[in-house]
Design a protein around this motif. Structure first.
Motif, PDB file in Angstrom:
ATOM      1  N   ASP A  36       0.824  -1.207   0.000  1.00  0.00           N
ATOM      2  CA  ASP A  36       0.000   0.000   0.000  1.00  0.00           C
ATOM      3  C   ASP A  36       0.859   1.259   0.000  1.00  0.00           C
ATOM      4  N   LEU A  37       1.858   1.220   0.857  1.00  0.00           N
ATOM      5  CA  LEU A  37       2.728   2.397   0.996  1.00  0.00           C
ATOM      6  C   LEU A  37       4.158   1.933   0.877  1.00  0.00           C
ATOM      7  N   ARG A  85       8.167   8.442  -0.504  1.00  0.00           N
ATOM      8  CA  ARG A  85       7.150   7.414  -0.376  1.00  0.00           C
ATOM      9  C   ARG A  85       6.245   7.461  -1.603  1.00  0.00           C
ATOM     10  N   PHE A  98       2.439   5.660  -3.086  1.00  0.00           N
ATOM     11  CA  PHE A  98       1.275   4.847  -2.723  1.00  0.00           C
ATOM     12  C   PHE A  98       0.227   4.914  -3.808  1.00  0.00           C
ATOM     13  N   ALA A 139      -4.963  10.641   1.110  1.00  0.00           N
ATOM     14  CA  ALA A 139      -4.769   9.761  -0.038  1.00  0.00           C
ATOM     15  C   ALA A 139      -3.856   8.592   0.333  1.00  0.00           C
ATOM     16  N   ALA A 140      -2.909   8.855   1.221  1.00  0.00           N
ATOM     17  CA  ALA A 140      -1.958   7.816   1.605  1.00  0.00           C
ATOM     18  C   ALA A 140      -2.604   6.874   2.611  1.00  0.00           C
ATOM     19  N   PRO A 141      -2.268   5.589   2.512  1.00  0.00           N
ATOM     20  CA  PRO A 141      -2.831   4.636   3.472  1.00  0.00           C
ATOM     21  C   PRO A 141      -2.202   4.801   4.854  1.00  0.00           C
TER      22      PRO A 141
END
Lengths: 140, 140
Positions: free
Chosen positions: A4-5, A129, A131, B110-112
């Protein structure tokens, strides 16, 4: 399959940093955080931008700054961001060859106005990062 | 006719701030500037975002922050940016009605990841600028 990330490698973070030309600089002035957008270029481990003012650099030639840029990979539905810690230096008149090279980078401020100062952010730490966007990307 | 660089009114800056949902927060942690992107909402003079960490707010409940967002009006060939100065407060558990209202805003990171904290940036100063793009807009 991508998690996910995803924490990005230094190399991938640098690649993404070099792929954009709009970022934001954060610095501490009189104890308070300041933030401003800049058009920049990245080469040789240095984020280079131009400024119409000497910023805080006149008072303090080595200033700790943070820098951020981000982007969206629309076809893949991925968003990413890169954050840099570094030291800002006024490289307008420095005569070392690295500074000379940096001043030849194509840094095109989108905003009008005189920009007599060249500033280099010497990167001491970079992280990134990426995602998957769980929702449609905004207008940004 | 628009000048090359237009300083925006407080009202117009707030309208633009409310039109976006991705911005960047700058704060001072241990004397050094930090910057990170957040998805946010803006209402009642407060920029609201969610965080997975207590940030510096656990140690210092009223923290000076700066906040920036920007965008491009493609049809008109205009770019703009808005910068806010304010005070960040942890509003996760505050029981005043304003905080309760703010926690009902739609803030969609938006990011998990878990985001157990609600943070409000109480705006003390807002400024904005808008200018004509002299070159094609980048991928941003």
């Amino acid at each position: 399959m991508m998690a996910d990330l995803e924490e990005l490698s230094e190399q991938e973070s640098e690649r993404l940093l070099a792929s954009q030309d709009l970022g934001r600089v954060a610095m501490v002035i009189d104890g308070r955080p300041q933030i401003f957008p800049v058009n920049y270029a990245f080469a040789d481990g240095v984020v280079v931008f131009r400024s119409g003012e000497g910023l805080v650099l006149e008072r303090s030639p080595m200033t700790a700054v943070a820098f951020e840029t981000d982007g969206i990979d629309e076809p893949k539905g991925l968003a990413w961001s890169v954050v840099v810690q570094g030291t800002a230096q006024n490289i307008t008149n420095t005569i070392d060859t690295r500074s000379e090279r940096l001043r030849h980078l194509s840094v095109s401020p989108a905003a009008p106005g005189d920009r007599n100062y060249w500033v280099g952010i010497y990167v001491s730490h970079i992280s990134g990062r990426r995602f998957k966007l769980g929702r449609p990307a905004g207008p940004h």
